[in-house]
Design an enzyme around this catalytic site. Structure first.
Site, PDB file in Angstrom:
ATOM      1  N   GLU A   1       0.869  -1.181   0.000  1.00 17.00           N
ATOM      2  CA  GLU A   1       0.000   0.000   0.000  1.00 17.00           C
ATOM      3  C   GLU A   1       0.904   1.229   0.000  1.00 17.00           C
ATOM      4  O   GLU A   1       1.973   1.214   0.610  1.00 17.00           O
ATOM      5  CB  GLU A   1      -0.886   0.015   1.254  1.00 17.00           C
ATOM      6  CG  GLU A   1      -1.721  -1.247   1.462  1.00 17.00           C
ATOM      7  CD  GLU A   1      -2.903  -1.367   0.514  1.00 17.00           C
ATOM      8  OE1 GLU A   1      -3.361  -0.319   0.027  1.00 17.00           O
ATOM      9  OE2 GLU A   1      -3.360  -2.501   0.271  1.00 17.00           O
TER      10      GLU A   1
ATOM     11  N   HIS B   1     -16.538  -1.936  -5.589  1.00 21.50           N
ATOM     12  CA  HIS B   1     -15.437  -2.462  -4.775  1.00 21.50           C
ATOM     13  C   HIS B   1     -15.952  -3.213  -3.550  1.00 21.50           C
ATOM     14  O   HIS B   1     -15.314  -4.144  -3.064  1.00 21.50           O
ATOM     15  CB  HIS B   1     -14.489  -1.330  -4.383  1.00 21.50           C
ATOM     16  CG  HIS B   1     -13.088  -1.829  -4.167  1.00 21.50           C
ATOM     17  ND1 HIS B   1     -12.441  -2.650  -5.063  1.00 21.50           N
ATOM     18  CD2 HIS B   1     -12.223  -1.666  -3.138  1.00 21.50           C
ATOM     19  CE1 HIS B   1     -11.241  -2.957  -4.601  1.00 21.50           C
ATOM     20  NE2 HIS B   1     -11.097  -2.381  -3.427  1.00 21.50           N
TER      21      HIS B   1
HETATM   22 FE1  SF4 Z   1      -7.134  -6.413  -3.093  1.00 27.20          FE
HETATM   23 FE2  SF4 Z   1      -9.517  -7.550  -2.743  1.00 27.20          FE
HETATM   24 FE3  SF4 Z   1      -9.328  -4.916  -3.282  1.00 27.20          FE
HETATM   25 FE4  SF4 Z   1      -8.790  -6.794  -5.138  1.00 27.20          FE
HETATM   26  S1  SF4 Z   1     -10.803  -6.384  -4.150  1.00 27.20           S
HETATM   27  S2  SF4 Z   1      -7.614  -4.954  -4.722  1.00 27.20           S
HETATM   28  S3  SF4 Z   1      -7.812  -8.367  -3.902  1.00 27.20           S
HETATM   29  S4  SF4 Z   1      -8.585  -6.027  -1.439  1.00 27.20           S
HETATM   30 FE    FE Z   2      -9.022  -2.773  -1.179  1.00 28.18          FE
END
Ligand code: SF4
Ligand code: FE
Length: 502
Positions: free
Chosen positions: A255, A290
């Protein structure tokens, strides 16, 4: 479509100004703290060429029909969104960590519909620009760092009220060929190995905040972009020259605090500039996608943690204990509930005006709200079954000391047929998920990634139609007058039934 090897080659030397533990990193690809992250990202390419995963990971472009990696695709149906959750679960199972590529995928789909609707309302030409950009993304099979979260400064103040205006990314100058932007984005997953940064606003905005209503894309090596890699619990174990104590011997995540220090963005890469009324739409749609994503990836990582815990129980000789079986069952139930929510919000997706499908926002937010809780409970049960040895056992350096190793072999043995080393390795993997570097993805990111719990609570309240629920309750309580007829009919029915029974 790139192969994994072509991906690795394509990001070599790409990101500008990368810092790890205070030092500039000339070649992030070979840095021991960053390399596991590259490996995880590379799996999003490798599986797209793997027979067992092609059906999930390859699709066709909605622009020109060419085969593309799913991570650059636009969702054209509920089935596309279901496949997305399945693909993310598979990748979570293969990597046991965050594989970092979904944020950019979600940014593409949110921008697709939002730019379309801005143009409809305003007569702008953002969508055309965006489609040109999307074509490049698909042709080059890029990793995109979807950059939404601003650093936000004093949380009681709006962007324009901050003592420092740069605490939210904003446009500082409009030029003939483009704009100059300044600010920073926090928690940027996979940023160092991304080809591009796709910036979006972080919250719904007001008319006085139009300089913050910004969406654009830039290459990661654009002058003025600085990457400060965040440290993670136990990350320096990766510098010890052995994977034994790291737990996950191949994969990890990273990150980044991404600084945008007076960065130039050409107009053809600008997808929103000043249309504050649409910032909320973009944020809500991106967050919805997301929050759906987590129903896939976290369930996949959960699968590995459940497998590790069951293995540790076997190695310790307690696999048949009733309470261990029950706890493993509870872990599976929680994990499948996360997945079920991801699948459900995909099935109930609806087309937007642009044709791209948007997940059911209520269920996507319920999905993510469960993700803020269940991985913690799964991790608690894993620690319960793993036992204290997970955090007290000696290091690899002790293991390598010829005087100490026979003692460790002898006294930390579980069941006779399993080598002590295997027992220690599986416990290190559980430690990695619950307390080490992977806990970033499995615990704290589960809490705050894609939105902290309160963000979901607000969206759940907004989407849930509480007024309708109250109406149903009032009808059944006999409060709503036009329900009287039904009550009368019901009373008559019941009296007749009673009479016939008599
Ligand atoms: Fe990482 Fe899950 Fe976000 Fe994909 S959805 S970027 S694997 S945390
Ligand atoms: Fe994430």
């Amino acid at each position: 479509m790139k192969t994994a090897q072509e991906f690795v080659t394509s990001v070599r030397g790409l990101a500008s100004q990368v810092y790890v533990l205070g030092d500039p990193v000339a070649d992030p690809l070979t840095h021991p703290i960053l390399r596991p992250s590259l490996n995880a990202l590379a799996m999003t390419y490798q599986l797209a060429h793997d027979d067992s995963a092609i059906a999930l990971m390859q699709t066709r472009s909605s622009l020109d029909g060419r085969p593309i990696n799913c991570f650059t695709s636009i969702h054209r149906s509920p089935e596309d969104l279901v496949r997305k959750v399945q693909a993310l679960r598979r990748l979570g199972q293969e990597t046991g960590t965050c594989f970092q590529r979904c944020v950019g995928w979600d940014a593409l789909n949110a921008l697709y519909s939002t730019t379309f609707e801005i143009d409809q309302a305003k007569g702008t030409s953002y969508h055309k620009r965006f489609l040109d950009y999307l074509k490049s993304v698909q042709e080059n099979d890029w990793v995109l760092n979807g950059a939404m979260t601003d650093v936000k400064g004093d949380r009681s103040k709006r962007p324009s009220e901050q003592a420092d205006p740069d605490l939210f990314v904003h446009v500082v100058e409009r030029q003939r060929n483009g704009i100059i932007v300044r600010g920073a984005k926090a928690h940027q997953t996979g940023a160092v190995f991304s080809h591009e940064i796709v910036v979006m606003p972080t919250l719904a905005l007001r008319s006085s905040e139009s300089d913050y209503a910004l969406a654009f894309a830039i290459p990661v090596n654009t002058p003025g972009v600085i990457h400060i890699v965040g440290r993670q619990a136990s990350d320096t174990r990766k510098l010890e020259g052995t994977t034994f104590d790291v737990g996950n011997v191949r994969f990890g995540g990273h990150e980044v605090l991404v600084i945008l220090d007076n960065v130039f963005v050409p107009w053809e890469r600008v997808f929103m500039c000043g249309e504050y009324e649409f910032a909320g739409m973009l944020v809500e749609r991106f967050a919805g996608y997301h929050r759906q994503s987590y129903g896939g990836c976290k369930a996949g990582v959960g699968d590995v943690l459940i497998g590790a815990t069951a293995t540790a129980a076997e190695y310790a000789g307690v696999a048949e204990a009733a309470h261990v079986k029950r706890k493993i069952g509870e872990m599976i139930h929680l994990n499948e509930t996360l997945y079920a929510c991801g699948i459900a919000c995909s099935h109930l997706s609806q087309p937007t005006a642009s044709g791209v499908y948007l997940v059911d926002l209520l269920l996507a937010n319920v999905c993510k709200q469960n993700v803020t809780r269940f991985p913690y409970e799964i991790a608690r049960l894993a620690e319960d079954i793993a036992g204290g040895l997970m955090v007290t056992m000696p290091s690899k350096k002790d293991w390598d000391n010829p005087r100490l190793r026979p003692y460790i072999e002898k006294y930390l043995k579980g069941v006779a047929e399993v080598p002590t080393e295997d027992r220690l390795r599986i416990l290190r993997l559980i430690e990695n998920f619950t307390l080490g570097t992977a806990a970033v993805a499995y615990r704290t990111e589960s809490m705050h990634g894609a939105g902290s719990p309160e963000a979901q609570v607000i969206m759940i309240a907004r989407q849930s139609n509480l007024a309708q629920k109250k109406e149903w309750a009032k009808k059944l309580a006999g409060i709503i007058p036009d329900w009287d007829d039904v009550r009368g009919w019901l009373a008559k029915e019941m009296a007749e039934t009673q009479a016939s029974l008599n």
